[in-house]
Every structure is written in structure tokens, then in C-alpha cells.
Motif scaffolding. Structure first.
Motif, PDB file in Angstrom:
ATOM      1  N   UNK A   1      -1.601  57.699  81.560  1.00 48.35           N
ATOM      2  CA  UNK A   1      -1.445  58.484  80.327  1.00 48.35           C
ATOM      3  C   UNK A   1      -2.817  58.647  79.701  1.00 48.35           C
ATOM      4  N   UNK A   2      -3.418  59.784  80.002  1.00 50.39           N
ATOM      5  CA  UNK A   2      -4.821  59.940  79.589  1.00 50.39           C
ATOM      6  C   UNK A   2      -4.998  60.910  78.429  1.00 50.39           C
ATOM      7  N   UNK A   3      -3.856  61.331  77.844  1.00 53.79           N
ATOM      8  CA  UNK A   3      -3.934  62.314  76.765  1.00 53.79           C
ATOM      9  C   UNK A   3      -4.804  61.771  75.618  1.00 53.79           C
ATOM     10  N   UNK A   4      -5.705  62.581  75.163  1.00 54.53           N
ATOM     11  CA  UNK A   4      -6.468  62.218  73.967  1.00 54.53           C
ATOM     12  C   UNK A   4      -7.491  61.106  74.174  1.00 54.53           C
ATOM     13  N   UNK A   5      -8.009  61.004  75.372  1.00 60.95           N
ATOM     14  CA  UNK A   5      -8.954  59.897  75.598  1.00 60.95           C
ATOM     15  C   UNK A   5     -10.382  60.392  75.810  1.00 60.95           C
TER      16      UNK A   5
ATOM     17  N   UNK B   1     -14.245  61.543  74.855  1.00 62.25           N
ATOM     18  CA  UNK B   1     -15.254  61.022  73.919  1.00 62.25           C
ATOM     19  C   UNK B   1     -15.542  62.069  72.842  1.00 62.25           C
TER      20      UNK B   1
ATOM     21  N   UNK C   1      -6.614  58.045  67.650  1.00 60.76           N
ATOM     22  CA  UNK C   1      -6.827  56.742  68.306  1.00 60.76           C
ATOM     23  C   UNK C   1      -7.292  55.690  67.305  1.00 60.76           C
TER      24      UNK C   1
ATOM     25  N   UNK D   1      -9.227  52.106  76.608  1.00 55.52           N
ATOM     26  CA  UNK D   1     -10.054  53.321  76.647  1.00 55.52           C
ATOM     27  C   UNK D   1     -10.601  53.757  75.295  1.00 55.52           C
ATOM     28  N   UNK D   2     -10.345  53.019  74.242  1.00 58.25           N
ATOM     29  CA  UNK D   2     -10.884  53.412  72.942  1.00 58.25           C
ATOM     30  C   UNK D   2     -12.409  53.415  72.997  1.00 58.25           C
ATOM     31  N   UNK D   3     -13.013  54.428  72.373  1.00 53.90           N
ATOM     32  CA  UNK D   3     -14.481  54.452  72.342  1.00 53.90           C
ATOM     33  C   UNK D   3     -14.963  53.518  71.231  1.00 53.90           C
TER      34      UNK D   3
END
Lengths: 318, 501
Positions: B2-6, B8, B33, B129-131
């Protein structure tokens, strides 16, 4: 798939990881072993794009750890050395929080969290606060957190260290299942029995360098010599050793048994038995003396400390 | 997966609609996020009775007490014919009611940043995956929202009590807006400063000790605001608000830069590694290879000076601005100086008197050097604590004076030749020396906000300190010595010639 080439990490003047080169294929478990402070955790942190390598490169699930850190972390499940749970939260809320970060759809997020908790024997504790969890339960929940987003790559630091034997079995079974499911898995552990049972490949790391790498059998043969066979006969073995001297190297002789080594057990053992039968000796058993990963590990690490084996293995790894 | 909205966050480079839309979407996803983190942290804070109970007390009980105190105080001062004192105190109490809850924001910030690091619960979050920016924003908002809600609620309770109580008092809209904005800006400054502190420590205990660097200035600021409010100089509150915003922007920028995975996990113990610090400093100050003075000067000093061109441009612009400010002040009739009423003999007598009073000739040289050096050193020290701003402000002052005086000559129609004769000969060297010294100081302060990639804040600062000293010793000091000699020996003669003496 995990692939590293010359991966290096310096903290100031201290080199924590020194030119690490490994390749772990999908469906493979690599056990990363080594003494405390050898560079295992730093390696895992680089493979999770938490720390930036000083030199070298690494790709995890096809993404570069330096240039695509977000993608790397999205495809990796990490069980950290310290589980770091939020103890005031309830288990399901905790997993829900991480599920949201991975953008798992609402319904699936809850379903998967409950499924995983049941799978690891936490089904009765979904609504308990994590502060009420035992150490083993916390570790299992941390593992559930690592698996929640169904990652193709798993990096597990001491996955069963705080667990009772039953729970540890559950986790080991889960890891085997994940391997069958073509995940790429790295475990770092001090539990050598577990590492031997779970891993397809072993890498021993010391002072940031890989000093031994291969399957258990390869390492065992390389370090401990050819397989050691034990032959037990009925009656006494008087004179037998001499009769076998052209076939094998006898290392010890007892009343009713002898031990020998051979580089080609598949070819030599039948010849040994045939000759003994020809001599009228009754063979009771012929078996390989089990060698443990502990023997291999200690041989490598102690040898490295004394500067004996490092050079030899560095060449082999290269 | 689930990579939606990840993705940078990236600043928009091409300002076309498509990229702008994409950047907005990306920023929205990042904010989403960040808010996931904020939600969890806020609910976690509200589960902690140590945070919740002071918030409740300061939201409900303290404002009610403040309102009671305002009533009693007003009645007391009115009884002595000093109603004005009471009227000036009521808004101050409003600000205090708002300030007390936001002081908790710092505690929450220390807890959420360094507390999590200490409990080792940060690493699982760092492995997501949060920056870094998303984590930083999420945690900063989490530290600010509960105290700010408490602060606004406390002020509302206080105001409602006053409005419907005996006093029937209600502030003007501007004052109310000022106090709300000041409270918000103070919260942001305290939280962002707490993040900076958190990144440099590994324990809440150490962070609490360092927190005095935030609490003491914040308390002093409240005292300053109280004085301003007592004298009803409410316009000055806008200046404080702007100052706080600038400080907040600098601190947020610094916090966002140093709140990264590398810094957070790279630091293990709160120890001062003197040997390491000396090695970094000395290594950069001395340079590599065999030491010879000429080689060091050419390689290291000129090399360090070469890195200063950007801050030097900033300083030059500040000097021009300072000159302009001085010039514009001179246009105010209130500051008019009647230079045209002085004849040449008066000029000459004044000049000789000042020259002789100062000792004249060679004895002036050390005084001039020390004076210039002292001003530049003050700028250097201030720069460290103001992210470089102090260096620029200090060096602007002499140029303001020059602009002011030159404008007086021009305005009164007196030939500026005397003035230029008194300034130009040594300024040709003195001003470039001041520009170089201030540029190095500016860089030394600014490097704290954004250290070069691959360097920690401490390492970058030590390198900048070494290069600052190289430039000061190798360039600034010799230039100041030469300019002082010119000022003592040549400038007076040029002035005498200009005066016809």
C-alpha cells in the motif's frame, strides 16, 4: 531480494560496517551472526534506509537504500532490537496506527491485524493495553507490526529472544512459512541453534566485515574439515583401522567404534562397508557425527580475534 | 503493498500548473501522513495524567483565579484613584493566562521527541515510510495542539468571566489578535527550540536541564511584554510578534534539518568528546600536511575566505540597508544638525581638540584596533546565539551613522569633502575587514540551521569555527591593523588638508 556491494558505514573515525557485500534471494533466510558491536544492527539500519551508507550501495526489494529510502521502508518489515511499543495504547489501536502509516485500507487493516494476532497466539489480547503484555507477548506484537503491511523483505533482529519455547516455535514456523512464500529474510541472532534451523545461508560478521559466508555445510566443511564419520561394529575393532587406512583417515579408535574423516562420504562409505563385510566384521551403524553452528561460529570468531582465519575467509567471500 | 501517498515532499521548481498541482497533492499526502502521527501523539498525551492535569488546571482553574484577581485588583487600585494601573494590568493577565498552558508545550515536545528516543520507541517509527519532515511536522503539531487549545480555552474562560463579571471588560480586537498571535508564536518558538534541544540529547533528564535555555528567555520576553503593555505601547507587540516569527522560522528550519534518522540514531551518549572536538577543530584550522606559515595562509586562510562569498554578499546588502536607514532618518527634521552654521575654523578647532584628546598619532593605533575588534567580537558572539543575525545587525550600526551624517552634509548644502576625508582613507580597508569578519560570523551562526550534508551540527560548527578563526587571524586582524595605522597617521593629515589647515 537484498543486494549490497561494498556497503560501509563510518561514525566519525569509527568504521561500524566495512565493505559488506551480500546477496539474498527471495525465498532465502540469511542469518547474520556476530559478536555484540560487530555491525549487525548498523547493517540492518542501512538496509532499512534509517542510516545512510558512507560508501557502497545496496538495493532492497529493487529499491536503492540511498536514493529511494521511502520506497525501501515501504517494502521492508523490521523487527527492531528494542520493540519500542507504546505501552499506553491498546494492541489493536497500536497496529491500526502503523497500518495507517502504510496506508492499508481500513477494513483490510483491521482484518489483517486480528488475523496476525490470532496466528501468533495473541487473539485473546487484542484489546489489552500493551503495558499489560508480557515480554514475549510484546515481542510477538512487534513481529505482527513488522508483518502487517505484508512486506516482501523482512529484517528480524533477535526474533525469539524473549519468548518461551512454545512461542518461539510459533515464530520459527511463521518464518519458515514466510520463506516458502518467497520472502527475503535476514535474521540477526545470538541463538545459533535457531539460526542453524532457520537459515539457508549464514554470514558471520566481525568488526564490520564479513569473515565467513555460505551455507552451514559449506562453512562447516571449510572450517571444521571434512565430515567426521563414526562406525560401530559388533565385537572389537582390533586391526580394522589399519585395513581402512588406504580409504580414509582414521582419527580415533575405541573398543567397538572408530571415527574417520573423508572428503567424499558418498563414494567412500559404501567401500568401507563392503571391505568390512569382506573382512567378516559386522557393521552395526555408520553415521555422520553432527557438527554444530556453534562450533563453526566459535572457530570463525575466535580465529578472527587471533587473526587466523580472517584473511582466508575474506578471500573466499571476495 | 500500500504505497498511496508515500512520495517525498519536493518544492515546486517548475511553476507550471501540472507541477504545482502535483506538488500540492504531494504536500497534502505528506500532511496526511504527519497528521497520523499527530493524532496518536495527542491521544497519548491526553492519556498521561502528568500532562492532562496541569492542562485542566490551567484551562479552567487558573483563568478563574486570574479573573478574581483582576476584579479585586481593580477594586483596590480604583479605591486609590489609580484606575489606569488596573486597566493596564487586565490585558497583561490575559497574556499570562494564555502563556502558562503553552509552557507545557515544551514539556510535551521534550517528551515526544527525546522521551521516545529514550524509551527506544522511535526506531520502529523511523523504519516506516514516513519522511523525516512528516515525522517532524507530526510531532511538532502534537506538541503544540493540546497546550494551544488549553491556552485559547483559558483565555476564553478569563475573558468570559471578565465580560459577564463585575468589570464588564472586553479587549479591543487588535489587542486580542495580538495576544493570540503572540501566544501561538511563543508556543511555536518553544516547541521548535525544544526539538533542537531534543536532537542533541538522549535523555529527558538532559533535555530538561537544557530547557532552561528556552524557559529563561521566554520568561524574560513575558516580562518585556508586561512592561510594554503597562505603558500601552501595543504597537511594539507587533515587533515582538515579528521577532518571534523570525526566531520560529529559523528554529523550525534548524529542527527540520537536524530531526533526521541519521542524527537521531547516530548519537548514543550525552558526553562532551573534547578530544574529538579538538581534533576536528585543529585539523581544519591547521590544515593538512607539513605546516609553513605562507602555505597555510595561501591554502587555508584564502580557502576559508573563498567560502564566504555568499554571506559576504548578505553583509554588504545589510551595510547598504544600514546606510539607507541612516540616510532616511536624517530626512526627519527632528534629527536635523545645523552643519551649515559651522565655519571652517570651528571644524578645524573641533577636529584638533578631538584628535589631541584621543592622544593623537601612534598611541591611537591600539585603541582603534581594540575598538573595531570589540565591535566585531560582539557581533561574532551574538551571531552564535542568533543564527548569524546578530553579526549583520551589529555591523549595520556604523553604516547607519555614516549614512545619517553624510545625509546631513547633503541636506545642509555643506560640502561632504571633510566628512569623506575623515572616513574614506582608512575605510577602504576597514570596511572590507568588517565585511569579511561579519561574513564569517554570519556563517558560524547560520551553519547551526543548515549544516552541510554528511556533517552533524557539532562537526559543522567546529569546522566553521576553525575557518572563522583562520580568516580572523589571517585576514581581518592584519587589515584592522593597517586601517588603524592609516586612521592614526594618514587620515588626520587628509582631513587637515581638506580643512585647509
Amino acid at each position: 531480494m537484498i543486494e549490497t556491494e561494498g556497503l560501509t558505514k563510518d561514525f566519525g573515525d569509527f568504521r561500524a560496517v566495512d565493505g559488506l557485500t551480500i546477496k539474498v534471494e527471495p525465498g532465502t533466510v540469511l542469518a547474520l551472526l556476530g559478536p555484540n558491536g560487530a555491525g549487525k544492527t548498523t547493517t540492518v539500519r542501512m538496509l532499512t534506509s534509517i542510516l545512510r551508507p558512507t560508501a557502497g550501495r545496496a538495493t532492497v526489494a529493487g529499491y536503492d537504500v540511498t536514493t529511494q529510502p521511502v520506497e525501501v521502508r515501504a517494502h521492508v518489515g523490521v523487527l527492531t532490537e528494542h520493540h519500542g511499543l507504546y505501552l499506553r495504547m491498546r494492541a489493536l489501536d497500536y497496529l491500526d496506527f502503523f497500518g495507517r502509516i502504510y496506508h492499508i485500507p481500513d477494513e483490510l487493516r483491521r482484518r489483517r491485524a486480528v488475523e496476525l494476532m490470532h496466528r501468533f497466539g495473541l487473539g485473546d489480547s487484542v484489546n489489552r493495553r500493551l503495558g499489560e503484555y508480557s515480554k514475549g507477548m510484546r515481542q510477538k506484537l512487534a513481529l505482527v507490526r513488522a508483518l502487517l503491511h505484508d512486506p516482501p523483505v523482512l529484517l528480524l533482529d533477535e526474533p525469539t529472544s524473549a519468548m518461551d519455547p512454545g512461542s518461539a516455535r510459533q515464530v520459527r514456523d511463521a518464518i519458515q512459512e514466510l520463506r516458502r512464500d518467497e520472502r527475503t529474510i535476514i535474521i540477526t541472532t545470538h541463538n545459533l541453534v535457531e539460526a542453524q534451523e532457520l537459515s539457508d545461508e549464514i554470514a558471520i560478521i566481525s568488526h564490520g566485515r564479513i569473515i565467513a559466508h555460505g551455507t552451514f555445510r559449506e562453512l562447516s566443511e571449510r572450517l571444521l574439515g571434512p565430515p567426521l564419520m563414526e562406525l560401530r561394529v559388533r565385537g572389537q575393532v582390533n586391526g580394522v583401522a589399519q585395513e581402512l587406512s588406504d580409504l580414509v583417515e582414521v582419527v580415533s579408535e575405541d573398543t567397538d567404534r572408530i571415527r574417520y574423516v573423508t572428503v567424499e562420504p558418498e563414494r567412500v562409505n559404501p567401500l568401507v562397508i563392503r571391505r568390512l563385510i569382506g573382512l567378516g566384521v559386522d557393521v552395526v551403524t555408520l553415521s555422520e557425527v553432527p557438527q554444530s553452528l556453534e562450533d563453526v561460529y566459535l572457530r570463525v570468531v575466535e580465529g578472527d580475534e587471533k587473526g587466523e582465519v580472517a584473511g582466508e575467509f575474506e578471500r573466499e567471500v571476495a | 503493498m500500500w504505497l498511496r501517498g508515500m512520495r517525498k515532499v519536493r518544492l515546486p521548481v517548475n511553476l507550471n500548473v501540472k507541477s504545482l498541482r502535483s506538488s500540492l497533492q504531494s504536500a497534502r499526502a505528506s500532511l496526511g501522513n504527519a497528521l497520523i502521527v499527530t493524532r496518536r501523539e495527542v491521544s497519548d498525551s491526553l492519556r498521561d495524567w502528568r500532562i492532562l492535569s496541569p492542562i485542566i488546571i490551567m484551562t479552567l482553574i487558573f483563568p478563574a483565579l486570574a479573573q478574581l484577581a483582576a476584579d479585586k485588583f481593580m477594586a483596590f487600585v480604583q479605591g486609590h484613584g489609580a484606575r489606569l494601573i488596573g486597566e493596564r494590568t487586565i490585558p497583561f493577565l490575559l497574556m499570562v493566562v494564555g502563556f502558562f498552558p503553552i509552557s507545557i508545550s515544551m514539556v510535551i515536545a521534550l517528551e515526544t521527541f527525546v522521551g521516545e528516543k529514550e524509551r527506544r520507541s522511535l526506531e520502529p517509527l523511523l523504519a516506516t515510510p514516513l519522511t523525516n519532515t512528516e515525522l517532524y511536522i507530526g510531532k511538532t503539531l502534537a506538541a503544540m495542539i493540546p497546550p494551544l487549545v488549553a491556552s485559547y480555552s483559558g483565555m476564553a474562560v478569563y475573558l468570559v468571566g471578565l465580560r459577564f463579571g463585575e468589570l464588564r471588560w472586553w479587549p479591543g480586537t487588535e489587542l486580542l489578535v495580538q495576544i493570540v498571535l503572540l501566544t501561538t508564536a511563543q508556543a511555536l518558538v518553544m516547541v521548535s527550540a525544544a526539538v533542537v534541544i531534543s536532537s542533541q540529547t538522549t535523555s529527558v533528564r538532559a533535555a530538561n536541564l537544557l530547557a532552561s535555555f528556552i524557559v529563561v528567555p521566554a520568561a524574560l520576553l513575558v516580562q518585556l511584554e508586561s512592561v510594554i503593555m503597562f505603558f500601552a505601547a501595543y504597537d511594539a507587540l507587533w515587533s515582538i510578534f515579528v521577532g518571534l516569527l523570525v526566531a520560529a522560522v529559523l528554529l523550525v528550519r534548524m529542527g527540520a534539518h537536524i530531526f533526521n534518522r541519521e542524527e537521531l540514531l547516530g548519537r548514543e551518549l550525552d558526553v562532551i568528546n573534547v578530544a574529538w572536538a579538538w581534533e576536528i577543530f585543529w585539523g581544519h584550522f591547521r590544515g593538512e600536511g607539513r605546516f609553513d606559515l605562507w602555505g597555510w595562509w595561501r591554502r587555508e586562510v584564502l580557502g576559508a575566505a573563498g567560502k564566504l562569498w555568499k554571506p559576504a554578499i548578505a553583509i554588504v546588502l545589510c551595510l547598504i540597508a544600514g546606510f539607507g536607514v541612516g540616510w532616511s532618518y536624517a530626512q526627519d527634521p527632528a534629527f536635523h544638525i545645523p552643519l551649515d552654521e559651522m565655519d571652517t575654523d570651528t571644524w578645524l578647532d573641533n577636529f584638533v581638540m578631538v584628535y589631541e584628546l584621543a592622544g593623537g598619532g601612534s598611541s591611537l593605533i591600539p585603541l582603534i584596533i581594540w575598538q573595531n575588534l570589540r565591535v566585531l567580537l560582539v557581533g561574532l558572539v551574538l551571531a552564535v546565539f542568533t543564527f548569524g543575525v546578530g553579526a549583520a545587525v551589529i555591523v549595520m550600526a556604523p553604516l547607519m551613522i555614516l549614512g545619517f551624517i553624510l545625509a546631513q552634509f547633503v541636506n545642509t548644502g555643506v560640502s561632504p569633502v571633510i566628512f569623506l576625508a575623515a572616513v574614506l582613507p582608512h575605510s577602504v580597508i576597514e570596511i572590507p575587514a568588517a565585511v569579511i569578519a561579519s561574513a564569517a560570523a554570519l556563517r558560524l551562526g547560520a551553519v547551526l540551521i543548515r549544516p552541510p550534508r554528511g556533517q552533524t551540527v557539532g562537526e559543522a560548527w567546529l569546522v566553521a569555527l576553525a575557518e572563522t578563526l583562520q580568516v580572523w587571524i589571517g585576514l581581518v586582524l592584519p587589515m584592522l591593523m593597517v586601517s588603524a595605522m592609516i586612521e592614526a597617521w594618514i587620515t588626520p593629515r587628509v582631513v587637515m588638508i581638506a580643512l585647509g589647515g
